[in-house]
Design a protein around this motif. Structure first.
Motif, mmCIF file in Angstrom:
data_model
loop_
_atom_site.group_PDB
_atom_site.id
_atom_site.type_symbol
_atom_site.label_atom_id
_atom_site.label_comp_id
_atom_site.label_asym_id
_atom_site.label_seq_id
_atom_site.Cartn_x
_atom_site.Cartn_y
_atom_site.Cartn_z
ATOM 1 N N ASP A 129 -22.044 27.988 -24.301
ATOM 2 C CA ASP A 129 -23.495 28.138 -24.292
ATOM 3 C C ASP A 129 -23.944 29.512 -24.771
ATOM 4 O OD1 ASP A 129 -24.190 25.568 -23.261
ATOM 5 O OD2 ASP A 129 -23.540 26.243 -21.278
ATOM 6 N N ILE A 130 -23.041 30.494 -24.712
ATOM 7 C CA ILE A 130 -23.440 31.854 -25.065
ATOM 8 C C ILE A 130 -22.780 32.383 -26.334
ATOM 9 C CG2 ILE A 130 -23.881 32.420 -22.643
ATOM 10 C CD1 ILE A 130 -21.283 33.970 -22.605
ATOM 11 N N MET A 131 -21.740 31.653 -26.843
ATOM 12 C CA MET A 131 -21.045 32.155 -28.024
ATOM 13 C C MET A 131 -20.365 31.000 -28.756
ATOM 14 S SD MET A 131 -18.138 35.168 -28.199
ATOM 15 C CE MET A 131 -19.206 36.353 -27.387
ATOM 16 N N PRO A 132 -20.454 30.967 -30.087
ATOM 17 C CA PRO A 132 -19.777 29.918 -30.847
ATOM 18 C C PRO A 132 -18.256 29.970 -30.659
ATOM 19 C CG PRO A 132 -21.376 31.078 -32.204
ATOM 20 C CD PRO A 132 -21.232 31.863 -30.940
ATOM 21 N N GLU A 133 -17.613 28.820 -30.733
ATOM 22 C CA GLU A 133 -16.165 28.739 -30.538
ATOM 23 C C GLU A 133 -15.419 29.635 -31.514
ATOM 24 O OE1 GLU A 133 -12.661 27.722 -28.808
ATOM 25 O OE2 GLU A 133 -14.623 27.032 -28.134
ATOM 26 N N GLN A 134 -15.867 29.700 -32.749
ATOM 27 C CA GLN A 134 -15.203 30.520 -33.751
ATOM 28 C C GLN A 134 -15.237 32.003 -33.373
ATOM 29 O OE1 GLN A 134 -16.766 29.993 -37.682
ATOM 30 N NE2 GLN A 134 -15.230 31.305 -38.683
ATOM 31 N N GLU A 135 -16.357 32.459 -32.816
ATOM 32 C CA GLU A 135 -16.462 33.857 -32.396
ATOM 33 C C GLU A 135 -15.622 34.123 -31.157
ATOM 34 O OE1 GLU A 135 -19.896 37.246 -31.417
ATOM 35 O OE2 GLU A 135 -20.475 35.175 -31.855
ATOM 36 N N ILE A 136 -15.558 33.150 -30.260
ATOM 37 C CA ILE A 136 -14.744 33.289 -29.051
ATOM 38 C C ILE A 136 -13.287 33.552 -29.424
ATOM 39 C CG2 ILE A 136 -13.759 32.013 -27.094
ATOM 40 C CD1 ILE A 136 -16.464 30.710 -26.699
ATOM 41 N N ARG A 137 -12.790 32.894 -30.473
ATOM 42 C CA ARG A 137 -11.371 33.008 -30.861
ATOM 43 C C ARG A 137 -10.997 34.416 -31.319
ATOM 44 N NH1 ARG A 137 -12.273 28.083 -34.001
ATOM 45 N NH2 ARG A 137 -11.708 26.263 -32.732
ATOM 46 N N ARG A 138 -11.996 35.193 -31.735
ATOM 47 C CA ARG A 138 -11.649 36.539 -32.226
ATOM 48 C C ARG A 138 -12.306 37.670 -31.431
ATOM 49 N NH1 ARG A 138 -15.389 34.645 -36.210
ATOM 50 N NH2 ARG A 138 -17.290 35.943 -36.284
ATOM 51 N N HIS A 139 -13.116 37.326 -30.429
ATOM 52 C CA HIS A 139 -13.840 38.360 -29.695
ATOM 53 C C HIS A 139 -12.907 39.064 -28.698
ATOM 54 C CE1 HIS A 139 -16.895 40.431 -27.348
ATOM 55 N NE2 HIS A 139 -17.775 40.116 -28.287
ATOM 56 N N PRO A 140 -12.914 40.413 -28.651
ATOM 57 C CA PRO A 140 -12.030 41.158 -27.734
ATOM 58 C C PRO A 140 -12.187 40.765 -26.269
ATOM 59 C CG PRO A 140 -13.032 42.633 -29.332
ATOM 60 C CD PRO A 140 -13.711 41.307 -29.502
ATOM 61 N N TYR A 141 -13.413 40.462 -25.828
ATOM 62 C CA TYR A 141 -13.613 40.111 -24.412
ATOM 63 C C TYR A 141 -12.754 38.915 -24.044
ATOM 64 C CZ TYR A 141 -15.823 38.725 -20.033
ATOM 65 O OH TYR A 141 -16.041 38.389 -18.723
ATOM 66 N N TYR A 142 -12.700 37.931 -24.906
ATOM 67 C CA TYR A 142 -11.946 36.711 -24.609
ATOM 68 C C TYR A 142 -10.462 36.857 -24.933
ATOM 69 C CZ TYR A 142 -16.488 34.514 -24.018
ATOM 70 O OH TYR A 142 -17.736 34.193 -23.568
ATOM 71 N N GLN A 143 -10.171 37.500 -26.033
ATOM 72 C CA GLN A 143 -8.777 37.585 -26.454
ATOM 73 C C GLN A 143 -8.011 38.716 -25.764
ATOM 74 O OE1 GLN A 143 -7.790 34.983 -28.101
ATOM 75 N NE2 GLN A 143 -9.943 34.354 -28.110
ATOM 76 N N ASP A 144 -8.678 39.817 -25.511
ATOM 77 C CA ASP A 144 -8.020 40.959 -24.871
ATOM 78 C C ASP A 144 -8.096 40.851 -23.352
ATOM 79 O OD1 ASP A 144 -6.925 43.321 -24.084
ATOM 80 O OD2 ASP A 144 -8.378 44.622 -25.081
ATOM 81 N N PHE A 145 -9.324 40.951 -22.809
ATOM 82 C CA PHE A 145 -9.473 40.943 -21.349
ATOM 83 C C PHE A 145 -9.042 39.615 -20.717
ATOM 84 C CE2 PHE A 145 -12.517 39.813 -17.872
ATOM 85 C CZ PHE A 145 -11.808 40.444 -16.861
ATOM 86 N N LEU A 146 -9.658 38.505 -21.122
ATOM 87 C CA LEU A 146 -9.319 37.219 -20.501
ATOM 88 C C LEU A 146 -7.908 36.788 -20.847
ATOM 89 C CD1 LEU A 146 -12.648 35.205 -20.922
ATOM 90 C CD2 LEU A 146 -11.795 36.417 -18.921
ATOM 91 N N GLY A 147 -7.448 37.109 -22.057
ATOM 92 C CA GLY A 147 -6.076 36.762 -22.448
ATOM 93 C C GLY A 147 -5.052 37.438 -21.558
ATOM 94 N N ARG A 148 -5.287 38.708 -21.249
ATOM 95 C CA ARG A 148 -4.341 39.457 -20.407
ATOM 96 C C ARG A 148 -4.370 39.003 -18.949
ATOM 97 N NH1 ARG A 148 -5.127 45.146 -19.925
ATOM 98 N NH2 ARG A 148 -7.255 44.934 -20.693
#
Length: 363
Positions: free
Chosen positions: A93-112
């Motif tokens: 609802d707040i970010m397109p799926e394509q942006e989620i795949r490369r955004h640091p918040y999701y890939q760095d913080f949530l990934g770790r």
């Protein structure tokens, strides 16, 4: 798990709103009921790093604060305004799926931290809105469409929960200010963002062009003093267990500086849905505090006229000045004073003032 007991979850949270000691149990219970990994309750506005969360979120939350994601949380940045319009939010609802795949918040913080599924449920109405967030790990399924519909119903039922908690906090806040008022002390109640929500009558009497409230914040004509107050407030509110900070001087040209004492209001803030999180007590060294006339009459057996004279003397006036202030003759004032001395066992005005001061509660 597509279905869960909405009524049971709402009842659990309503019970916690009435009894803040139940919040830890309540938040753990609703995580289990929704098959989530963890949950956190955020204020939608004025978020602090110390908010109610399940123990399972401890490690992720430590990273969230330590690495500064608390200031770069895309879910807060992009979702704050949306949750006022939409009862339930997901990352999509707040970010397109394509942006989620490369955004640091999701890939760095949530990934770790091994987190992936997320849903924010609106709790409250109007400006009193909190976000109850549920989290799942990469090993769990994301929240389904059926579960999201359940969360929407939960949000509708939880509107009353915030109203209950806010009403109780308001009543407590009024009682706290009244306690300070009885002792003649100026006091302010502040929310988690440092805004002044309530001020007692003693504070209103203290305010002048140099110290007052402007745009819901305590203002001092000395900019550096205002900055010191704001910095002290930030240190206090952004601490998990700090009870207070050293007093802050608020200068007033031609008068003594007002001393501002900031205290964390644990009793008022013992629920995550509380409006109040700090108390500021303002002490004017130039003011002489006096019990009200009713107290003097009850405790010292004074007549109304004698009590009024005692108040005038406590304020620093001599007998002649007090007679002018009270519109009585000096002879009448001296007659009342002799009666006061006889009733109180005092012989000098200084002794009387000291006796009256001892009747003020130590708040």
């Amino acid at each position: 798990m597509a279905e869960f007991d909405i009524n049971a979850i709402a009842s659990t949270l309503n019970a916690a709103a009435l009894d803040p000691d139940r919040w830890d149990h309540a938040i753990e219970a609703i995580v289990k009921a929704t098959s989530s990994f963890g949950a956190i309750i955020f204020p939608v506005r004025g978020a602090l790093p110390f908010v109610p969360a399940t123990k399972s979120m401890g490690k992720a939350f430590e990273v969230y604060v330590r690495d500064g994601w608390v200031h770069r949380d895309e879910r807060i940045i992009r979702g704050t305004n949306r949750i006022f319009r939409k009862a339930v939010l997901t990352d999509k609802d707040i970010m397109p799926e394509q942006e989620i795949r490369r955004h640091p918040y999701y890939q760095d913080f949530l990934g770790r931290t091994n987190l992936k599924g997320w849903v924010a449920v609106r709790v409250g109405v109007d400006d009193q809105v909190w976000s109850l967030t549920f989290h799942r790990t990469t090993q769990q399924d994301e929240f389904s469409a059926a579960e999201l519909r359940n969360f929407e119903e939960l949000s509708r039922q939880l509107a009353s929960t915030a109203q209950i908690a806010s009403a109780l906090a308001f009543a407590r806040g009024q009682a706290a200010l009244s306690t300070f008022e009885i002792s003649g002390k100026a006091a302010l109640l502040l929310n988690r963002g440092g805004e002044v929500i309530l001020a007692n009558a003693a504070a209103d009497r203290l305010f002048d062009e140099h110290v007052n409230i402007s745009k819901k914040r305590l203002f001092c004509s000395d900019r550096q003093a205002t900055d010191r107050f704001e910095n002290g407030l930030k240190r206090l509110l952004w601490s998990a267990d700090q009870a207070g900070v050293p007093p802050i001087a608020l200068p007033r040209p031609g008068k003594s500086a007002v001393a501002a004492y900031l205290m964390r209001s644990f009793q008022l803030a013992d629920t995550p849905l509380s409006t109040y999180h700090a108390i500021a007590v303002l002490v004017d060294p130039d003011a002489r505090l006096t019990p009200d006339i009713g107290t003097l009459r009850a405790m010292l057996d004074l007549t109304p006229a004698e009590a009024r004279l005692a108040v005038a003397l406590q304020s620093g006036n001599d007998v002649s000045e007090a007679s002018v202030q009270l519109h009585i003759s000096p002879e009448t004032a001296r007659k009342h004073l002799r009666s006061i001395f006889a009733k109180t066992g005092t012989r000098r005005q200084a002794d009387l003032v000291a006796l009256i001061s001892n009747l003020l509660p130590d708040v």
